[in-house]
Design an enzyme around this catalytic site. Structure first.
Site, mmCIF file in Angstrom:
data_model
loop_
_atom_site.group_PDB
_atom_site.id
_atom_site.type_symbol
_atom_site.label_atom_id
_atom_site.label_comp_id
_atom_site.label_asym_id
_atom_site.label_seq_id
_atom_site.Cartn_x
_atom_site.Cartn_y
_atom_site.Cartn_z
ATOM 1 N N CYS A 133 40.027 42.750 45.794
ATOM 2 C CA CYS A 133 41.061 42.220 44.890
ATOM 3 C C CYS A 133 42.345 42.091 45.706
ATOM 4 O O CYS A 133 42.365 41.386 46.711
ATOM 5 C CB CYS A 133 41.223 43.109 43.659
ATOM 6 S SG CYS A 133 41.657 44.833 43.984
ATOM 7 N N ARG A 144 41.401 47.040 41.253
ATOM 8 C CA ARG A 144 40.619 46.257 40.296
ATOM 9 C C ARG A 144 39.203 46.034 40.824
ATOM 10 O O ARG A 144 38.240 46.030 40.054
ATOM 11 C CB ARG A 144 41.301 44.902 40.036
ATOM 12 C CG ARG A 144 42.551 44.970 39.178
ATOM 13 C CD ARG A 144 43.210 43.605 39.061
ATOM 14 N NE ARG A 144 43.804 43.158 40.314
ATOM 15 C CZ ARG A 144 44.348 41.954 40.514
ATOM 16 N NH1 ARG A 144 44.357 41.070 39.529
ATOM 17 N NH2 ARG A 144 44.881 41.638 41.681
#
Length: 324
Positions: free
Chosen positions: A274, A279
Protein backbone atom coordinates in the site's frame (compact mmCIF):
# COMPACT_ATOMS: atom_id res chain seq x y z
CA UNK A 1 -15.94 -9.95 36.73
CA UNK A 2 -14.10 -8.25 39.61
CA UNK A 3 -15.58 -5.32 41.52
CA UNK A 4 -12.60 -3.20 40.57
CA UNK A 5 -13.27 -3.80 36.90
CA UNK A 6 -16.91 -2.86 37.31
CA UNK A 7 -15.73 0.26 39.07
CA UNK A 8 -13.60 1.14 36.12
CA UNK A 9 -16.48 0.57 33.79
CA UNK A 10 -18.53 2.92 35.91
CA UNK A 11 -15.79 5.49 35.42
CA UNK A 12 -16.00 4.95 31.73
CA UNK A 13 -19.69 5.59 32.10
CA UNK A 14 -18.96 9.27 32.50
CA UNK A 15 -18.06 9.24 28.85
CA UNK A 16 -20.56 9.62 26.07
CA UNK A 17 -21.12 5.89 25.76
CA UNK A 18 -21.61 5.44 29.48
CA UNK A 19 -25.20 4.29 29.86
CA UNK A 20 -25.25 1.58 27.23
CA UNK A 21 -21.74 0.44 28.12
CA UNK A 22 -22.42 -0.12 31.81
CA UNK A 23 -25.71 -1.85 31.12
CA UNK A 24 -23.98 -4.23 28.77
CA UNK A 25 -21.23 -4.90 31.29
CA UNK A 26 -23.70 -5.69 34.07
CA UNK A 27 -25.62 -7.98 31.78
CA UNK A 28 -22.46 -9.90 31.00
CA UNK A 29 -21.16 -9.95 34.57
CA UNK A 30 -22.77 -13.17 35.76
CA UNK A 31 -22.06 -15.61 32.93
CA UNK A 32 -18.48 -14.55 32.11
CA UNK A 33 -16.66 -16.74 34.62
CA UNK A 34 -18.53 -19.90 33.68
CA UNK A 35 -18.62 -19.28 29.94
CA UNK A 36 -14.88 -19.28 29.23
CA UNK A 37 -13.96 -21.59 26.41
CA UNK A 38 -10.98 -22.38 24.24
CA UNK A 39 -10.53 -19.96 21.36
CA UNK A 40 -12.15 -20.97 18.10
CA UNK A 41 -9.92 -22.42 15.42
CA UNK A 42 -8.81 -20.03 12.72
CA UNK A 43 -7.40 -16.52 12.59
CA UNK A 44 -10.48 -14.65 13.86
CA UNK A 45 -12.50 -14.45 17.06
CA UNK A 46 -15.91 -12.88 17.22
CA UNK A 47 -17.14 -10.34 19.75
CA UNK A 48 -19.48 -12.82 21.43
CA UNK A 49 -16.65 -15.23 22.23
CA UNK A 50 -14.33 -12.48 23.43
CA UNK A 51 -17.01 -10.90 25.64
CA UNK A 52 -17.28 -14.22 27.48
CA UNK A 53 -13.51 -14.59 27.83
CA UNK A 54 -12.43 -11.16 29.10
CA UNK A 55 -11.26 -12.72 32.37
CA UNK A 56 -9.84 -15.84 30.79
CA UNK A 57 -6.23 -15.99 32.06
CA UNK A 58 -5.18 -17.75 28.86
CA UNK A 59 -6.29 -14.85 26.68
CA UNK A 60 -4.53 -11.51 26.33
CA UNK A 61 -6.12 -8.70 24.36
CA UNK A 62 -4.11 -5.92 22.71
CA UNK A 63 -5.46 -2.76 21.11
CA UNK A 64 -3.48 -1.49 18.10
CA UNK A 65 -5.31 1.53 16.74
CA UNK A 66 -4.33 4.02 14.07
CA UNK A 67 -5.02 6.64 16.76
CA UNK A 68 -3.56 5.13 19.96
CA UNK A 69 -5.38 7.83 21.95
CA UNK A 70 -8.78 6.20 21.50
CA UNK A 71 -7.63 3.60 24.05
CA UNK A 72 -7.67 6.25 26.76
CA UNK A 73 -11.26 7.11 26.04
CA UNK A 74 -12.40 3.54 26.53
CA UNK A 75 -11.10 0.12 25.55
CA UNK A 76 -12.03 -3.54 25.85
CA UNK A 77 -11.63 -4.41 29.55
CA UNK A 78 -8.21 -5.88 30.24
CA UNK A 79 -6.76 -4.84 26.88
CA UNK A 80 -3.15 -3.65 26.70
CA UNK A 81 -2.51 -0.64 24.50
CA UNK A 82 0.14 -0.94 21.79
CA UNK A 83 1.36 2.33 20.32
CA UNK A 84 2.34 1.36 16.80
CA UNK A 85 4.49 4.49 16.44
CA UNK A 86 6.89 3.28 19.09
CA UNK A 87 6.06 -0.19 20.43
CA UNK A 88 6.21 -2.16 17.18
CA UNK A 89 8.94 -0.30 15.31
CA UNK A 90 12.67 0.09 15.68
CA UNK A 91 13.39 3.62 16.98
CA UNK A 92 16.48 4.01 14.79
CA UNK A 93 15.94 2.03 11.60
CA UNK A 94 12.86 1.89 9.42
CA UNK A 95 12.13 -1.60 10.61
CA UNK A 96 9.83 -3.61 12.80
CA UNK A 97 10.54 -3.87 16.50
CA UNK A 98 13.70 -5.75 17.43
CA UNK A 99 13.28 -9.23 18.97
CA UNK A 100 14.45 -8.22 22.45
CA UNK A 101 12.08 -5.26 22.61
CA UNK A 102 9.20 -7.37 21.33
CA UNK A 103 9.88 -10.04 23.94
CA UNK A 104 9.91 -7.37 26.63
CA UNK A 105 6.55 -6.05 25.38
CA UNK A 106 4.97 -9.49 25.63
CA UNK A 107 6.52 -10.25 29.02
CA UNK A 108 5.24 -6.99 30.49
CA UNK A 109 1.77 -7.86 29.21
CA UNK A 110 1.91 -11.25 30.92
CA UNK A 111 2.00 -13.32 27.75
CA UNK A 112 3.40 -16.81 28.20
CA UNK A 113 3.82 -19.84 25.95
CA UNK A 114 0.14 -20.80 26.25
CA UNK A 115 -1.47 -17.39 25.80
CA UNK A 116 -3.94 -16.77 22.98
CA UNK A 117 -3.34 -13.26 21.65
CA UNK A 118 -6.27 -11.22 20.38
CA UNK A 119 -5.64 -7.97 18.51
CA UNK A 120 -8.17 -5.30 17.63
CA UNK A 121 -8.21 -1.65 16.66
CA UNK A 122 -9.96 1.20 14.93
CA UNK A 123 -10.33 1.82 11.18
CA UNK A 124 -11.50 -1.73 10.50
CA UNK A 125 -8.42 -3.21 12.16
CA UNK A 126 -5.88 -1.51 9.87
CA UNK A 127 -3.05 -1.41 12.38
CA UNK A 128 -4.35 -4.37 14.35
CA UNK A 129 -3.78 -6.40 11.19
CA UNK A 130 -0.35 -4.82 10.84
CA UNK A 131 0.30 -5.84 14.45
CA UNK A 132 -0.89 -9.33 13.53
CA UNK A 133 1.64 -9.40 10.73
CA UNK A 134 4.43 -8.40 13.13
CA UNK A 135 3.31 -11.00 15.69
CA UNK A 136 3.28 -13.62 12.94
CA UNK A 137 6.75 -12.65 11.78
CA UNK A 138 7.90 -13.47 15.28
CA UNK A 139 6.51 -16.95 14.89
CA UNK A 140 3.42 -16.68 17.08
CA UNK A 141 1.21 -17.91 14.23
CA UNK A 142 -1.96 -19.70 15.22
CA UNK A 143 -1.94 -18.13 18.67
CA UNK A 144 -2.61 -14.71 17.12
CA UNK A 145 -6.17 -13.78 16.21
CA UNK A 146 -8.01 -10.65 15.14
CA UNK A 147 -11.25 -9.58 16.74
CA UNK A 148 -13.47 -9.58 13.65
CA UNK A 149 -14.79 -6.06 13.15
CA UNK A 150 -12.42 -4.53 15.71
CA UNK A 151 -13.51 -1.49 17.73
CA UNK A 152 -16.21 -0.66 15.24
CA UNK A 153 -18.18 -3.85 15.79
CA UNK A 154 -17.49 -4.02 19.54
CA UNK A 155 -18.88 -0.50 20.05
CA UNK A 156 -21.73 -1.17 17.67
CA UNK A 157 -22.83 -4.03 19.94
CA UNK A 158 -22.57 -1.75 23.02
CA UNK A 159 -20.20 -4.23 24.67
CA UNK A 160 -18.25 -3.09 27.75
CA UNK A 161 -15.49 -0.53 27.62
CA UNK A 162 -13.06 0.36 30.37
CA UNK A 163 -10.74 3.30 31.02
CA UNK A 164 -8.42 1.48 33.43
CA UNK A 165 -5.07 0.38 32.04
CA UNK A 166 -4.42 -3.14 33.38
CA UNK A 167 -1.21 -4.48 34.83
CA UNK A 168 -0.13 -8.11 34.67
CA UNK A 169 2.49 -10.23 36.36
CA UNK A 170 5.63 -10.23 34.25
CA UNK A 171 6.36 -13.45 32.40
CA UNK A 172 9.50 -14.90 30.91
CA UNK A 173 9.13 -16.07 27.34
CA UNK A 174 11.37 -17.00 24.46
CA UNK A 175 10.11 -16.25 20.99
CA UNK A 176 9.75 -19.12 18.54
CA UNK A 177 11.78 -18.98 15.31
CA UNK A 178 10.98 -15.90 13.24
CA UNK A 179 9.30 -16.03 9.84
CA UNK A 180 11.04 -13.42 7.65
CA UNK A 181 9.43 -15.07 4.63
CA UNK A 182 6.25 -13.15 5.44
CA UNK A 183 7.96 -9.92 4.43
CA UNK A 184 8.88 -8.65 0.96
CA UNK A 185 11.72 -6.26 0.33
CA UNK A 186 12.18 -3.89 -2.59
CA UNK A 187 14.47 -6.38 -4.28
CA UNK A 188 11.74 -9.04 -4.14
CA UNK A 189 9.27 -6.70 -5.85
CA UNK A 190 11.80 -5.79 -8.54
CA UNK A 191 12.49 -9.46 -9.21
CA UNK A 192 8.82 -9.84 -10.16
CA UNK A 193 8.75 -6.60 -12.15
CA UNK A 194 11.84 -7.72 -14.07
CA UNK A 195 10.35 -11.16 -14.75
CA UNK A 196 12.94 -13.01 -12.69
CA UNK A 197 10.34 -14.37 -10.24
CA UNK A 198 6.73 -15.37 -10.82
CA UNK A 199 4.32 -13.82 -8.34
CA UNK A 200 1.20 -11.66 -8.26
CA UNK A 201 1.66 -8.12 -6.96
CA UNK A 202 -1.44 -6.60 -5.41
CA UNK A 203 -1.83 -2.86 -4.83
CA UNK A 204 -4.54 -2.44 -2.22
CA UNK A 205 -4.73 1.39 -2.29
CA UNK A 206 -7.62 3.39 -3.68
CA UNK A 207 -8.11 3.52 -7.46
CA UNK A 208 -7.01 7.18 -7.47
CA UNK A 209 -3.73 6.31 -5.77
CA UNK A 210 -3.24 3.37 -8.11
CA UNK A 211 -3.86 5.44 -11.24
CA UNK A 212 -1.52 8.20 -10.09
CA UNK A 213 -4.25 10.82 -9.69
CA UNK A 214 -3.36 11.05 -6.00
CA UNK A 215 0.16 10.98 -4.60
CA UNK A 216 -1.28 10.08 -1.18
CA UNK A 217 -4.66 10.32 0.56
CA UNK A 218 -5.55 13.74 1.94
CA UNK A 219 -3.87 14.39 5.29
CA UNK A 220 -1.18 11.76 4.81
CA UNK A 221 2.33 12.90 5.61
CA UNK A 222 4.24 10.03 4.05
CA UNK A 223 4.74 10.94 0.45
CA UNK A 224 6.35 9.59 -2.67
CA UNK A 225 7.56 12.10 -5.23
CA UNK A 226 6.17 9.85 -7.94
CA UNK A 227 2.58 8.69 -8.28
CA UNK A 228 1.21 5.53 -9.84
CA UNK A 229 1.78 1.87 -9.20
CA UNK A 230 4.24 -0.97 -9.58
CA UNK A 231 4.19 -2.31 -13.17
CA UNK A 232 1.93 -5.34 -13.41
CA UNK A 233 0.28 -4.79 -10.04
CA UNK A 234 -3.41 -5.60 -9.74
CA UNK A 235 -5.61 -3.12 -7.87
CA UNK A 236 -7.93 -4.62 -5.24
CA UNK A 237 -8.66 -1.96 -2.58
CA UNK A 238 -8.48 -3.37 0.94
CA UNK A 239 -11.96 -2.07 1.77
CA UNK A 240 -13.55 -4.60 -0.58
CA UNK A 241 -12.65 -7.33 1.89
CA UNK A 242 -14.89 -6.03 4.67
CA UNK A 243 -18.54 -5.41 5.30
CA UNK A 244 -18.88 -1.63 5.32
CA UNK A 245 -21.56 -1.68 8.01
CA UNK A 246 -19.85 -3.92 10.57
CA UNK A 247 -16.17 -3.74 9.63
CA UNK A 248 -16.05 -7.55 9.72
CA UNK A 249 -14.30 -9.57 7.05
CA UNK A 250 -16.53 -10.93 4.34
CA UNK A 251 -17.09 -14.67 4.27
CA UNK A 252 -14.33 -16.96 3.06
CA UNK A 253 -16.32 -17.72 -0.07
CA UNK A 254 -16.85 -14.02 -0.80
CA UNK A 255 -13.15 -13.32 -0.30
CA UNK A 256 -12.16 -16.14 -2.62
CA UNK A 257 -14.40 -14.76 -5.37
CA UNK A 258 -13.27 -11.17 -4.81
CA UNK A 259 -9.64 -12.05 -5.37
CA UNK A 260 -10.21 -14.75 -7.98
CA UNK A 261 -12.05 -12.19 -10.12
CA UNK A 262 -8.81 -10.18 -10.10
CA UNK A 263 -6.71 -13.20 -10.99
CA UNK A 264 -5.55 -13.98 -7.48
CA UNK A 265 -6.41 -17.58 -6.64
CA UNK A 266 -3.51 -18.82 -4.57
CA UNK A 267 -1.82 -20.64 -7.45
CA UNK A 268 1.10 -18.17 -7.34
CA UNK A 269 2.88 -16.41 -4.48
CA UNK A 270 1.45 -12.99 -3.73
CA UNK A 271 3.08 -9.70 -2.69
CA UNK A 272 0.80 -7.00 -1.28
CA UNK A 273 1.64 -3.34 -0.77
CA UNK A 274 0.00 0.00 0.00
CA UNK A 275 1.64 3.26 1.06
CA UNK A 276 3.39 2.33 4.32
CA UNK A 277 2.37 -1.28 4.80
CA UNK A 278 -0.58 -1.06 7.19
CA UNK A 279 -3.55 -1.31 4.82
CA UNK A 280 -1.71 -4.03 2.95
CA UNK A 281 -1.41 -5.94 6.23
CA UNK A 282 -5.20 -6.08 6.29
CA UNK A 283 -5.17 -7.69 2.85
CA UNK A 284 -2.24 -9.88 3.90
CA UNK A 285 -4.42 -11.12 6.74
CA UNK A 286 -7.33 -11.89 4.42
CA UNK A 287 -5.24 -13.66 1.79
CA UNK A 288 -2.76 -15.39 4.07
CA UNK A 289 -4.48 -16.13 7.36
CA UNK A 290 -8.08 -16.54 6.15
CA UNK A 291 -7.60 -17.99 2.66
CA UNK A 292 -4.27 -19.69 3.32
CA UNK A 293 -2.42 -18.30 0.30
CA UNK A 294 1.35 -17.73 0.24
CA UNK A 295 1.66 -13.99 0.78
CA UNK A 296 4.38 -11.49 1.61
CA UNK A 297 3.67 -7.96 2.82
CA UNK A 298 5.90 -5.30 1.25
CA UNK A 299 5.93 -2.79 4.10
CA UNK A 300 8.37 -0.50 2.31
CA UNK A 301 5.36 0.00 0.04
CA UNK A 302 4.82 3.00 -2.17
CA UNK A 303 6.75 5.46 0.00
CA UNK A 304 9.86 3.37 -0.66
CA UNK A 305 9.14 2.13 -4.17
CA UNK A 306 7.92 5.47 -5.55
CA UNK A 307 10.93 7.31 -4.13
CA UNK A 308 13.52 4.79 -5.30
CA UNK A 309 15.90 5.84 -8.01
CA UNK A 310 15.92 3.84 -11.22
CA UNK A 311 12.79 1.73 -10.71
CA UNK A 312 9.88 1.79 -13.19
CA UNK A 313 6.37 2.97 -12.34
CA UNK A 314 3.09 3.09 -14.22
CA UNK A 315 1.37 6.47 -13.89
CA UNK A 316 -1.90 6.35 -15.81
CA UNK A 317 -2.87 9.88 -14.74
CA UNK A 318 0.40 11.41 -15.85
CA UNK A 319 0.74 13.54 -12.74
CA UNK A 320 4.05 15.25 -11.96
CA UNK A 321 5.13 16.14 -8.44
CA UNK A 322 5.38 19.90 -8.01
CA UNK A 323 7.34 19.88 -4.77
CA UNK A 324 4.36 20.45 -2.49
Amino acid sequence: MSLSRLGSIATAGRLALAASTVCAALTLATPIASAQTSPPAGPLVDAEWLSKNLDNPKVRVFEVSVDPGVYERGHIPGAVNINWHSDLVDPVKRDIVAPAAFEALLEKAGVDKDTTIVLYGDNNNWFAAWGGWVFNQYGLGERVKLLDGGRKYWEKQALPLDTKAPSYAKTDITLPPAKPELRARLVNVLEVVDGKKDAVIVDIRSPDEYSGKLFAPEGSKELSIRAGHVPGAKNVPWSKAVDAETGKFKSKEELKKLYADAGIDGSKPVIVYCRIGERSSHTWYALSRILGYEVKNYDGSWTEYGNSVGVPVINLAGTVWQGK
